[in-house]
Design an enzyme around this catalytic site. Structure first.
Site, PDB file in Angstrom:
ATOM      1  N   ASN A  65       0.890  -1.266  -0.228  1.00 29.99           N
ATOM      2  CA  ASN A  65       0.034   0.052  -0.099  1.00 29.99           C
ATOM      3  C   ASN A  65       0.794   1.278   0.062  1.00 29.99           C
ATOM      4  O   ASN A  65       0.447   2.308   0.389  1.00 29.99           O
ATOM      5  CB  ASN A  65      -0.952  -0.221   1.237  1.00 29.99           C
ATOM      6  CG  ASN A  65      -1.851  -1.221   1.123  1.00 29.99           C
ATOM      7  OD1 ASN A  65      -1.414  -2.237   2.088  1.00 29.99           O
ATOM      8  ND2 ASN A  65      -2.663  -1.228   0.268  1.00 29.99           N
ATOM      9  N   ILE A  81       1.001   6.691   0.557  1.00 31.62           N
ATOM     10  CA  ILE A  81       0.184   5.515   1.545  1.00 31.62           C
ATOM     11  C   ILE A  81      -1.051   5.751   0.878  1.00 31.62           C
ATOM     12  O   ILE A  81      -1.855   6.577   1.007  1.00 31.62           O
ATOM     13  CB  ILE A  81       0.342   5.731   2.904  1.00 31.62           C
ATOM     14  CG1 ILE A  81       1.909   5.927   3.317  1.00 31.62           C
ATOM     15  CG2 ILE A  81      -0.123   4.725   3.670  1.00 31.62           C
ATOM     16  CD1 ILE A  81       2.007   6.706   4.732  1.00 31.62           C
ATOM     17  N   CYS A  82      -1.572   4.424   0.788  1.00 33.96           N
ATOM     18  CA  CYS A  82      -3.132   4.294   0.638  1.00 33.96           C
ATOM     19  C   CYS A  82      -3.586   3.624   1.591  1.00 33.96           C
ATOM     20  O   CYS A  82      -3.473   2.495   2.099  1.00 33.96           O
ATOM     21  CB  CYS A  82      -3.125   3.281  -0.644  1.00 33.96           C
ATOM     22  SG  CYS A  82      -5.024   2.907  -0.896  1.00 33.96           S
ATOM     23  N   LEU A  83      -4.200   4.395   2.538  1.00 29.19           N
ATOM     24  CA  LEU A  83      -4.878   4.124   3.681  1.00 29.19           C
ATOM     25  C   LEU A  83      -6.125   5.052   3.816  1.00 29.19           C
ATOM     26  O   LEU A  83      -6.235   5.971   3.868  1.00 29.19           O
ATOM     27  CB  LEU A  83      -3.869   4.306   5.147  1.00 29.19           C
ATOM     28  CG  LEU A  83      -4.324   3.991   6.276  1.00 29.19           C
ATOM     29  CD1 LEU A  83      -4.531   2.356   6.502  1.00 29.19           C
ATOM     30  CD2 LEU A  83      -3.304   4.276   7.361  1.00 29.19           C
ATOM     31  N   LEU A 115      -0.976  -0.100  -4.170  1.00 31.50           N
ATOM     32  CA  LEU A 115      -0.192   0.714  -5.155  1.00 31.50           C
ATOM     33  C   LEU A 115       1.012   0.014  -5.511  1.00 31.50           C
ATOM     34  O   LEU A 115       1.690   0.645  -6.556  1.00 31.50           O
ATOM     35  CB  LEU A 115       0.152   1.766  -3.902  1.00 31.50           C
ATOM     36  CG  LEU A 115      -0.860   2.945  -3.571  1.00 31.50           C
ATOM     37  CD1 LEU A 115      -0.270   3.867  -2.694  1.00 31.50           C
ATOM     38  CD2 LEU A 115      -1.527   3.174  -4.821  1.00 31.50           C
TER      39      LEU A 115
END
Lengths: 181, 851
Positions: free
Chosen positions: A112, A119-121, A154
């Site tokens: 991620n 960051i993909c959160l 990602l």
């Protein structure tokens, strides 16, 4: 004007997730808020310092309290054990109504996290709530390291490799660069 | 002038000279020379007088009167050199090369010098008188010639004055030219001896008047003088009326006359300034010795008056007599007749035998007094540290010093010397903070007496304040000193009595009272008086500091100034007040209230506005109490029952308020009854709970006991030591390593308990760690923990940082309570502490976390 101020006052003190009424226009709140953002960040810093959570830390950078540096240590019994990651957190004037922008500063091989450290959160995007703070962000990212969300990667290479923990660990060690000051 | 006109005259008549006249001139010149020779060496024989006069007339007839004068004077000079000076100096040959010290040591020479000097002076004076007679003869001869010749216009008087002044010049130049180096010393020594003799005689009188100890000088002197002075001592004691003074005066008259004669003779020989130097230095030496003698190491009495009295009694009387004998010589008036001191207009009235003191005498008095003031001042300044140590007792000496300084104006000397002494003797690691503070307070008070404007206090106080700021326990000591002068803190060295604060406030009150008076009488008259009373700031005052601040010396302010921040003082006082209130078993808080009010009053009066309002609320709200050490404690059932009953009733009456007991705080009065004795104690609740448990069972293991009263075992072990030390409990160790405490019923070790048996009430002195209120040190430690966490936090995220970056970052972000207010130095020492604890590393000036 007095009415607006009075509204801003209550808005600041009851900083709950649903405190901002949708009908009220946001611009006036924005301008008045920088002082309260400052206060909130200061008290967060205090809480973070006194909290004593192991493995996470953050501190404002230079003389700007809107820009923080964070540090996360990979949890034990994960492939990230023994690594240390440096993050940058930048807060806007809308904080805590808008999430801060958080990025990895050194390379983190993670499904991620992209190559630029983005960051993909979910809680840093659409799931953000003003009840979160720096501490919870850091803790979330720390747990994200051990429990990635493979469904929306990602870094697809990392996502594919995740199933093989042994090879993944090797990859992490190969790519890991300790943060520089 | 004289020579040129006479030579011109000579040239004019050279042409008219005949052989006859040449013959006559040379004849009478030879005759004149011979007659002069005979006359001068004639040793009193004036038979050649008529012949001499004839020759002079003959030469004058040819206009050679200047030749006559020159030759005669030269002849006089030669003769004087041979008969006068040479012989005169030969008298002093024995003293050649001997220093004053040697002269002093050889007691034989004492009278000898006097005799020799007198004899030599007499001889040379006779010689001089004879020569003056001869000179007078020449004057007469010249005069008679002029009278005979028709031009009587020449003034006979001016002729004589001219010749005599030439002669006087000649005499002194001859003597000065041949002056042996040791002569001034001989003179000095002579005057010293004479003065000492005189002062012994007078000191006898003086001591009688002032009821003083016998002077040292007296001891040195021989029997005859001693007896004489004792005789006069008795007389002086009986009555000090005019006749007695007169009698004493005549007794000294002989000695003074002798000295006077010597002085006059010396003056006649042209030694005026040398003589004056000699007796002046002798007087000053004597005065110095006297001042040193009177001003010993006893600071409880003032010596200034007796010194002044002595100046009046001895040197001034001597000078008075001397000047009277010399008939008020003009030498003083010559020096500075216009410079009459303003002080001279109202001199002291103590001048026996003269109605109004002469100006010369007044000048002497001023000189002597100044010298005495300066000597005393130097002496006292050197000992100022000791004087201030004895402060309240040494007040007379401080008053002395004040007077001296007013006279001499050498305040800066005092400041410099005192600061040096302070640095050397007080501001050292060995001195306890209490002692330094006490000395500081004494210094403030003493200097306040000396200099009400407080200018010098500022200069002197600065080093002390700086030093005290560096000490850890300063604040605690100050607060203790301020609030409780007598007890509480056992290591306070001060005397029992009121607290410093009460004392200060008493001063303030009196100051204020006078202030009130001023306000009430604001009529013109009072205003005028006030205006007159105004004094300018001393010259040394620093104009930058503003004179208004200096109007009142604010001791409280100066002490609080040491601490720097008033908050710290208030904090420390809060802790102390809490401790005191908790330890009270009755509700008598009058003293505490008074102290509090005094502190508030003091802070209002001074420039320091202490935020004392906090203290007002202290008792009412827990928010204002310092953090209280929470300790669990199960108190004995019956007592607990009583407390909860009380709390219940409180709740009933004061609904909705509830009473929550802090059961570990307070004081308990206990009476322990044993088979053979009774003991009373006032202890902390935990001690009471412990001993109460022994009512049921005589022996407990430490574990069980700790559980029973609800405290950790280590706390119990620490607390129970109190009862063991009192001999109430005994400790033993069982096989299973458990500590067992047993009640000591009966007098097992009577010798040990003698002091405690019977009715003895003791207040438990809480040792460290047993305080119910967190001390300021604890608070400080807590503060530092916060800083430590911040430092750790920033170093985690930034890797390594330099000292000033850490400092700045703390300043910027550590703003909440407690905000960061330390100096760079304090931070540095804190960081090096962390380095020592191996939490941090320091490399190339950069701090980083120790991995």
């Amino acid at each position: 004007m007095a009415a607006v101020n009075g509204y801003a006052e209550t808005n600041n003190t009851t900083a709950g997730p649903n405190a901002a009424p949708a009908k009220q226009p946001l611009p006036p709140a924005k301008t008045v808020d920088s002082q309260s953002v400052l206060k909130r960040l200061q008290s967060e810093l205090m809480a973070l310092m006194m909290g004593g959570d192991s493995g996470i830390s953050a501190f404002p950078e230079g003389d700007n309290i809107f820009c923080w540096k964070g540090t996360i240590i990979g949890s034990k019994d994960t492939v990230f054990e023994g690594t240390e990651y440096r993050l940058s957190l930048s807060f806007s004037n809308d904080y805590p109504f808008k999430p801060p922008k958080v990025k990895f500063e050194n390379v983190c091989f993670h499904p991620n996290v992209d190559l630029h450290g983005n960051i993909c959160l979910d809680i840093l995007q659409d799931k953000w709530s003003s009840a979160y703070d720096v501490r919870t962000i850091l803790l979330s990212i720390q747990s994200l390291l051990g429990e990635p969300n493979i469904s929306s990667p990602l870094n697809s290479q990392a996502a594919q490799l995740w199933s093989n923990q042994e090879d993944y660990r090797k990859m992490v060690e190969k790519l890991y660069k300790p943060p520089t000051a | 002038m004289e020579v040129s006109t006479s030579s011109a005259f000579n040239l004019g008549i050279l042409d008219t000279l005949t052989d006859d006249s040449i013959q006559e001139i040379s004849g009478s010149y030879d005759g004149f020379c011979a007659a002069t020779e005979a006359l001068l060496n004639g040793a009193g024989d004036l038979s050649v007088g008529s012949e001499f006069v004839a020759h002079v007339h003959a030469l004058c007839k040819h206009g050679l009167d200047s030749l006559v004068r020159d030759h005669f004077l030269r002849a006089l000079e030669e003769t004087f050199q041979r008969n006068g000076a040479f012989k005169f100096w030969r008298h002093f040959d024995p003293y050649r090369g001997s220093s004053e010290l040697q002269l002093k040591n050889s007691n034989i020479g004492e009278d000898e010098v006097q005799e020799v000097l007198c004899k030599a002076l007499e001889e040379i004076s006779t010689e001089k008188q004879y020569q003056e007679k001869c000179l007078l003869m020449l004057v007469h001869a010249l005069q008679s010639f002029k009278d005979n010749s028709s031009d009587g216009s020449h003034n006979s008087h001016s002729e004589r004055v001219h010749l005599f002044s030439k002669y006087q010049l000649l005499v002194s130049s001859v003597l000065m030219a041949s002056l042996p180096r040791h002569f001034p010393e001989v003179l000095h020594w002579y005057f010293k001896e004479s003065l000492e003799q005189l002062s012994t005689i007078m000191a006898g009188e003086f001591d009688g008047d002032y009821d003083d100890d016998e002077s040292e000088i007296q001891d040195k002197d021989d029997m005859a003088l001693d007896e004489r002075s004792k005789g006069s001592y008795g007389a002086g004691k009986m009555e000090i009326d005019e006749s007695s003074i007169q009698g004493r005066f005549s007794e000294n008259n002989k000695l003074v006359k002798n000295i006077g004669k010597v002085v006059r003779d010396l003056r006649n020989l042209g030694f005026t300034s040398m003589t004056e130097d000699a007796y002046a230095s002798a007087i000053f030496l004597l005065l110095k010795a006297k001042v040193h003698d009177l001003a010993g190491d006893d600071y409880r009495s003032s010596v200034l008056e007796s010194i002044k009295g002595w100046i009046q009694a001895v040197p001034l009387q001597f000078l008075h007599a001397l000047l009277a004998y010399l008939g008020e010589s003009t030498s003083y008036e010559d020096v500075s007749s216009g410079l009459k001191s303003p002080l001279a207009s109202h001199p002291s009235s103590f001048y026996p035998g003269s109605e109004t003191p002469s100006e010369g005498l007044v000048r002497w008095q001023l000189r002597l007094e100044y010298f005495a003031y300066e000597t005393l001042q130097d002496l006292r300044i050197a000992k100022l540290f000791e004087i201030i140590v004895d402060y309240p007792d040494s007040l007379p000496v401080i008053e002395d010093l004040k007077q001296c300084l007013e006279y001499t104006g050498q305040h800066s000397k005092l400041v410099e010397s005192f600061i040096t002494a302070l640095r050397y003797r007080l501001l050292t690691a060995g001195a306890s903070t209490n002692d330094i503070l006490h000395q500081y307070v004494s210094t403030i008070k003493a200097l306040k007496t000396m200099d009400p404007a407080g200018v010098f206090l500022e200069a002197v106080g600065e080093p002390i304040r700086d030093y005290l700021r560096g000490r850890k326990d300063t604040i605690k000591c100050i607060v203790t000193m301020l609030t409780d002068g007598s007890g509480g803190n056992s290591n306070i060295s001060g005397n029992t009595g009121d607290s410093l604060l009460e004392e200060l406030n008493r001063d303030e009150e009196s100051q204020e009272n006078t202030g009130l008076d001023d306000d009430f009488n604001t009529d013109d008259k009072q205003a005028w008086i006030n205006a007159i009373r105004w004094e300018p700031d001393p010259v040394e005052a620093d104009p930058l500091k503003g004179s208004r601040n200096r109007r009142k010396v604010d001791i409280l302010g100066m002490i609080v100034g040491i601490i720097g921040s008033k908050d710290q003082l208030v904090n420390e006082y809060r802790v102390m007040l809490a401790e005191k209130l908790l330890n009270k078993s009755d509700y008598d808080i009058d003293t505490e209230l008074r102290t509090l009010e005094l502190l508030k009053a003091g802070s209002e009066l001074g420039d320091t506005a202490l935020p004392m309002d906090i203290l007002d609320a202290t008792i009412l709200s827990s928010n204002f109490w310092p953090p209280i050490q929470d300790e669990s404690l199960v108190i004995p059932q019956p007592v607990d029952q009583l407390l909860s009953d009380y709390a219940k009733r409180f709740n009933e009456i004061k609904t909705p308020r509830k009473l929550l007991w802090k059961k570990n705080l307070g004081a308990v009065k206990l009476e322990l009854q044993f088979e053979d004795r009774e003991m009373q104690f006032t202890v902390a609740p935990v001690h009471a709970a412990i001993i109460m448990k022994f009512q049921d069972e005589a022996s407990w293991t430490s574990k069980n006991l700790a559980t029973a009263i609800g405290v950790p075992v280590d706390v119990l072990n620490r607390r129970i030591n109190f009862w063991i030390s009192k001999g109430v409990l005994a400790e033993s160790i069982r096989e299973d390593n458990n500590h067992v405490f047993t009640l000591m019923e009966g007098m097992v070790d009577s010798s040990k308990n003698v002091g405690n048996s019977g009715n003895c009430e003791e207040l438990v002195a809480d040792d460290e760690g047993e305080k119910s209120v967190a001390s300021v040190e604890d608070q400080l430690r807590k503060e530092m923990t916060v800083y430590e966490k911040f430092i750790m936090g920033m170093l985690t995220n930034f890797g390594n940082m330099a000292l000033d970056r850490i400092h700045n970052t703390l300043k910027m972000f550590c703003v909440a309570d407690p905000s960061y207010d330390k100096s760079l130095q304090q931070l540095q020492s804190f960081l090096s502490g962390l380095v020592a604890e191996e939490k941090l590393e320091l490399r190339d000036g950069m701090y980083s976390l120790k991995k």
